[in-house]
Scaffold this motif. Sequence first.
Motif, PDB file in Angstrom:
ATOM      1  N   CYS A  31      -7.138   6.901   7.297  1.00 15.15           N
ATOM      2  CA  CYS A  31      -7.489   6.724   5.885  1.00 15.15           C
ATOM      3  C   CYS A  31      -8.990   6.728   5.632  1.00 15.15           C
ATOM      4  O   CYS A  31      -9.415   6.585   4.483  1.00 15.15           O
ATOM      5  N   TYR A  47       3.062   6.899   5.262  1.00 14.70           N
ATOM      6  CA  TYR A  47       2.911   7.096   6.706  1.00 14.70           C
ATOM      7  C   TYR A  47       4.131   6.574   7.472  1.00 14.70           C
ATOM      8  O   TYR A  47       4.634   7.219   8.374  1.00 14.70           O
ATOM      9  N   GLN A  72       0.476   3.562   2.988  1.00 16.41           N
ATOM     10  CA  GLN A  72       1.095   3.054   4.217  1.00 16.41           C
ATOM     11  C   GLN A  72       2.606   3.343   4.197  1.00 16.41           C
ATOM     12  O   GLN A  72       3.205   3.674   5.214  1.00 16.41           O
ATOM     13  N   PHE A 126      -3.688   2.297  10.291  1.00 15.02           N
ATOM     14  CA  PHE A 126      -4.030   3.620   9.797  1.00 15.02           C
ATOM     15  C   PHE A 126      -5.454   3.705   9.245  1.00 15.02           C
ATOM     16  O   PHE A 126      -5.777   4.614   8.501  1.00 15.02           O
ATOM     17  N   VAL A 127      -6.285   2.737   9.604  1.00 14.95           N
ATOM     18  CA  VAL A 127      -7.620   2.657   9.017  1.00 14.95           C
ATOM     19  C   VAL A 127      -8.449   3.909   9.295  1.00 14.95           C
ATOM     20  O   VAL A 127      -9.204   4.370   8.425  1.00 14.95           O
ATOM     21  N   CYS A 161       0.851  -1.197   0.000  1.00 15.18           N
ATOM     22  CA  CYS A 161       0.000   0.000   0.000  1.00 15.18           C
ATOM     23  C   CYS A 161       0.887   1.248   0.000  1.00 15.18           C
ATOM     24  O   CYS A 161       1.563   1.533   0.993  1.00 15.18           O
ATOM     25  N   GLN A 217      -3.887   5.278  -2.053  1.00 18.22           N
ATOM     26  CA  GLN A 217      -4.284   4.202  -1.134  1.00 18.22           C
ATOM     27  C   GLN A 217      -4.478   2.915  -1.921  1.00 18.22           C
ATOM     28  O   GLN A 217      -4.846   2.941  -3.100  1.00 18.22           O
ATOM     29  N   VAL A 218      -4.258   1.789  -1.260  1.00 13.25           N
ATOM     30  CA  VAL A 218      -4.549   0.509  -1.885  1.00 13.25           C
ATOM     31  C   VAL A 218      -6.064   0.433  -2.139  1.00 13.25           C
ATOM     32  O   VAL A 218      -6.850   1.038  -1.393  1.00 13.25           O
ATOM     33  N   ARG A 261     -11.104   4.445   6.283  1.00 15.25           N
ATOM     34  CA  ARG A 261     -11.480   3.148   5.717  1.00 15.25           C
ATOM     35  C   ARG A 261     -12.103   2.254   6.806  1.00 15.25           C
ATOM     36  O   ARG A 261     -12.029   1.025   6.716  1.00 15.25           O
ATOM     37  N   CYS A 285      -5.158  -2.769   9.245  1.00 18.24           N
ATOM     38  CA  CYS A 285      -4.118  -1.734   9.178  1.00 18.24           C
ATOM     39  C   CYS A 285      -4.337  -0.720  10.297  1.00 18.24           C
ATOM     40  O   CYS A 285      -5.458  -0.267  10.532  1.00 18.24           O
ATOM     41  N   ARG A 330      -7.229  -4.971   2.418  1.00 15.78           N
ATOM     42  CA  ARG A 330      -6.008  -4.869   3.228  1.00 15.78           C
ATOM     43  C   ARG A 330      -6.189  -3.925   4.413  1.00 15.78           C
ATOM     44  O   ARG A 330      -5.341  -3.886   5.309  1.00 15.78           O
ATOM     45  N   CYS A 331      -7.273  -3.110   4.404  1.00 16.88           N
ATOM     46  CA  CYS A 331      -7.378  -2.031   5.382  1.00 16.88           C
ATOM     47  C   CYS A 331      -7.873  -2.499   6.746  1.00 16.88           C
ATOM     48  O   CYS A 331      -7.594  -1.846   7.753  1.00 16.88           O
TER      49      CYS A 331
HETATM   50  S1  SF4 Z   1      -5.895   1.880   5.880  1.00 14.82           S
HETATM   51 FE1  SF4 Z   1      -5.757   0.907   3.860  1.00 14.82          FE
HETATM   52  S2  SF4 Z   1      -5.257   2.594   2.476  1.00 14.82           S
HETATM   53 FE2  SF4 Z   1      -4.811   3.317   4.543  1.00 14.82          FE
HETATM   54  S3  SF4 Z   1      -2.645   2.897   4.873  1.00 14.82           S
HETATM   55 FE3  SF4 Z   1      -3.779   1.163   5.655  1.00 14.82          FE
HETATM   56  S4  SF4 Z   1      -3.864  -0.323   3.965  1.00 14.82           S
HETATM   57 FE4  SF4 Z   1      -3.327   1.674   3.109  1.00 14.82          FE
END
Ligand code: SF4
Length: 285
Positions: A264, A20, A17, A260-261, A14, A247-248, A266, A258, A254-255
């Motif tokens: 983001c 970040y 990511q 950072f959801v 991603c 973003q992916v 997400r 993660c 994948r979120c």
């Molecule tokens: S939340 Fe999703 S888009 Fe954002 S950094 Fe994580 S994997 Fe990437």
Amino acid sequence: MRLSQGHLKLLETCPRQFQYVYLEQLAAPIAADHVKQMIWGNRFHQLLQQRELDLPIAPLVATDPQLAQAFHTFTTTVPDIATPIRPQPGLRESEHERTIEVQGHSLIVIYDLLIADTEQARILDWKTYRRPLSQYRLQQDWQTRLYLWVLAETSTYAPEQLSMTYWFTQGEPEGRPEEPEGSGQEKAVSMEARGGLLADAQRPTPTSVTIAYSAAQHHATTQVLRQLLDRLSHWLDRYRAGEAFPQVAASQNRCHDCHFVTRCQREHTGHPIVLDLDAIAEVPF
Ligand code: SF4
């Protein structure tokens, strides 16, 4: 930009990511269990390096009989460690580092051990995962692809003369009780009293996976690498102009795991959990 296999792995997973973590230094929390595994793995690597340099091992394992037992098992099982051969002529070096400039970026690799003679060059890598990874997953991993690619590009060996072998040894046993308070000697006595050495008697024998290399694989990695670096250069230009890395796609699912959801936006894809280091393997720096 200086790039390791960890950078490439995250960039491919991603790009946002990557931004970040590597550009903005936003650290994801790491589970306490994984921190202990990382410390154990670092100490294990340090022991192997000490041994390669013929430096004393005893002081490093004096207060940790489990580490001492695991190290003993490993060094008596792995042929290249149990019976070290220094090629003449040739090269045998631990923590061997190579760097190559590609499209304005520095690609850097650090081999746990490199053994090279007139016929072949072998990269050896030590893993302290709880579970060995499959041959297929290792072949696809950026560590394998980058390590072999850089060696082919920075040496006179043909790709077919190169290989990479992963040796897996289980890290700190799961469910190990917390370290007791007190002096090193007290800790050692306490761990032995709890059957630390007995527990290690059940430690699985180290296993290995060897990845061969070929001109076709080298060509394929060259193509993928050049595309990825092209994209990175483009995204870095845009980032300097104020635009975030892409973003992916949400459809890649994948979120949900993660960290950072929320950042983001997400959240609808699931709940954040702490980083699983088993899933992303070790990052040397
Ligand atoms: S939340 Fe999703 S888009 Fe954002 S950094 Fe994580 S994997 Fe990437």
